[in-house]
Design a protein around this motif. Structure first.
Motif: not given
Length: 175
Positions: A32-35, A40-44
């Motif tokens: 879950l933390s990896r997802r 967040l990286l994709c959103t940024m």
């Protein structure tokens, strides 16, 4: 007593050998933390791409060479103030006094001084229009619309080719 220690020791050793090195699948919390991190990286990255695209689409305005700043500001607003007009209206039983001050918003090509010189002619023509007006028509919100319309029609007749954008009422008082 030594006997109880010896008996427990093989159990501890046996328990440690079954645990062994951690080769099991990652826990649900780790997945879950990896997802979340990937999300967040994709959103940024998406926001960065949108910002960059917006910067390219919204080009800054180009400067207009050879144009004086005063001329640019003058084209934005061209107001001609008409003199205060006072009319006496009759509602049958009594006389009412109406005081009106208006400003004409003119096209940028019309010189404001020339329009202001037509002020007395427009005021005189408005007197004739207001003789036929019932004071009841000027009550409430519709009174300002009535005055704007009357001034617009009268000024358009008097000014001829000069275009009026809008009539702005500064004062409208009935006593």
């Amino acid at each position: 007593m030594s006997r109880t220690i010896r008996q427990n020791a093989p159990n501890i050793a046996a328990g440690s050998s079954t645990m062994g090195p951690s080769t099991a699948a990652p826990s649900t919390l780790d997945r879950l933390s990896r997802r979340v991190v990937v999300g967040l990286l994709c959103t940024m990255a998406g926001l960065a791409a949108a910002g960059t695209g917006g910067a390219f689409l919204l080009k800054p305005g180009t400067a207009q060479a050879g144009r004086v700043v005063g001329d640019t500001l003058r084209t934005a607003a061209n107001y001609a103030r008409l003199p205060a007009m006072i009319f006496t209206l009759s509602d049958g039983d009594r006389l009412r006094e109406l005081r009106v001050r208006v400003v004409l918003d003119m096209e940028p090509t019309a010189p404001a001084k020339t329009v202001e010189s037509y002020g007395p002619r427009i005021a005189s023509a408005m007197t004739n229009v207001m003789l036929e007006t019932d004071p009841g028509e000027l009550r409430g919100r519709n009174g300002a619309f009535y005055i704007k319309d009357a001034v617009m029609r009268t000024a358009a007749k008097e000014l001829g080719a000069m275009k009026i954008r809008q009539v702005l009422v500064q004062e409208l008082v009935m006593r």
